[in-house]
Design an enzyme around this catalytic site. Sequence first.
Site, PDB file in Angstrom:
ATOM      1  N   ARG A  92       0.820  -1.206   0.000  1.00  0.00           N
ATOM      2  CA  ARG A  92       0.000   0.000   0.000  1.00  0.00           C
ATOM      3  C   ARG A  92       0.852   1.252   0.000  1.00  0.00           C
ATOM      4  O   ARG A  92       0.312   2.359   0.001  1.00  0.00           O
ATOM      5  CB  ARG A  92      -0.883   0.008   1.242  1.00  0.00           C
ATOM      6  CG  ARG A  92      -2.323  -0.376   0.984  1.00  0.00           C
ATOM      7  CD  ARG A  92      -3.029  -0.283   2.316  1.00  0.00           C
ATOM      8  NE  ARG A  92      -4.447  -0.193   2.227  1.00  0.00           N
ATOM      9  CZ  ARG A  92      -5.284  -1.228   2.273  1.00  0.00           C
ATOM     10  NH1 ARG A  92      -4.825  -2.447   2.336  1.00  0.00           N
ATOM     11  NH2 ARG A  92      -6.577  -1.031   2.246  1.00  0.00           N
ATOM     12  N   ARG A 164     -18.231  -2.977   8.904  1.00  0.00           N
ATOM     13  CA  ARG A 164     -16.945  -2.708   9.549  1.00  0.00           C
ATOM     14  C   ARG A 164     -16.902  -1.288  10.098  1.00  0.00           C
ATOM     15  O   ARG A 164     -17.391  -0.369   9.454  1.00  0.00           O
ATOM     16  CB  ARG A 164     -15.802  -2.887   8.535  1.00  0.00           C
ATOM     17  CG  ARG A 164     -15.347  -4.320   8.392  1.00  0.00           C
ATOM     18  CD  ARG A 164     -14.509  -4.549   7.168  1.00  0.00           C
ATOM     19  NE  ARG A 164     -13.467  -3.533   6.954  1.00  0.00           N
ATOM     20  CZ  ARG A 164     -12.606  -3.572   5.936  1.00  0.00           C
ATOM     21  NH1 ARG A 164     -12.656  -4.559   5.060  1.00  0.00           N
ATOM     22  NH2 ARG A 164     -11.708  -2.640   5.789  1.00  0.00           N
TER      23      ARG A 164
END
Length: 218
Positions: A92, A164
């Site tokens: 990332r 989430r």
Amino acid sequence: MVNRMKIIMLGAPGAGKGTQAKMIADKYQIPHISTGDIFRANIKNGTELGKEAKTYMDKGELVPDELTVRILLDRVAQPDCEKGYVLDGFPRTIPQAEVLDQELTKRNEKIDYAINVEVPDENIVRRMSGRRACVSCGATYHLVHIPPKKEGLCDKCGTELILRDDDKEETVKNRLGVYHDQTQPLIEYYSNKGVLQSVDGTIDMMDVFKGITDILGE
Ligand code: ADP
Ligand code: ADP
Ligand code: ZN
């Protein structure tokens, strides 16, 4: 059967990386490795690693490279990774990609494909608010686009699905900013290495998958 297939999934949070990575893993019989899933499993089990990761994840920030890289390198050193793997959510950042490359180079290996799943920001917030996840087996659904067979329950293991914490709108906006700043430069990084392939992630998930298997081969 393609030997040693090493694949990276790129794309914004919610682009469908996980959805596609699971189908790739099934079809090509390679492990699906999601750093987000590894962190969430640690949070669920109350480990030290989980506690540390959670402080970043809740804010929509990245877990520090040092910690993330260590976990990922341990995972890809497992015997089941010898024939390849599909990485979902790693790397990332450019430093993460560089460490991975260094490790692979030591073993005379390389990333074979970086698949960029393209979805514009406007679509992302809508996707994320509809995402429902199974913390038990890692399966994901979408209230509208990919609903579970029984409302609120995982098709695969029957566990109750959740929204989430980091999929709430404010956090998603933060994650998108982090994506553009820190992760998007990887598109050029892998393009320069000649392994980048982009697919349109806004179409039906099976059509996205068709595009990917056209790239990876039968
Ligand atoms: P999504 O699939 O929606 O993009 P992930 O499950 O991949 O989300 O990641 C959730 C969170 O876990 C991220 O917002 C980040 O805090 C943390 N995380 C996952 N992978 C990495 C990584 N490679 N580097 C740093 N942080 C990560
Ligand atoms: P990522 O791993 O990139 O964060 P996910 O695979 O978890 O993304 O997908 C994000 C949300 O969008 C989930 O609710 C998923 O069910 C849904 N989704 C995935 N692919 C598609 C698609 N092609 N069309 C519509 N919704 C999708
Ligand atoms: Zn499940």
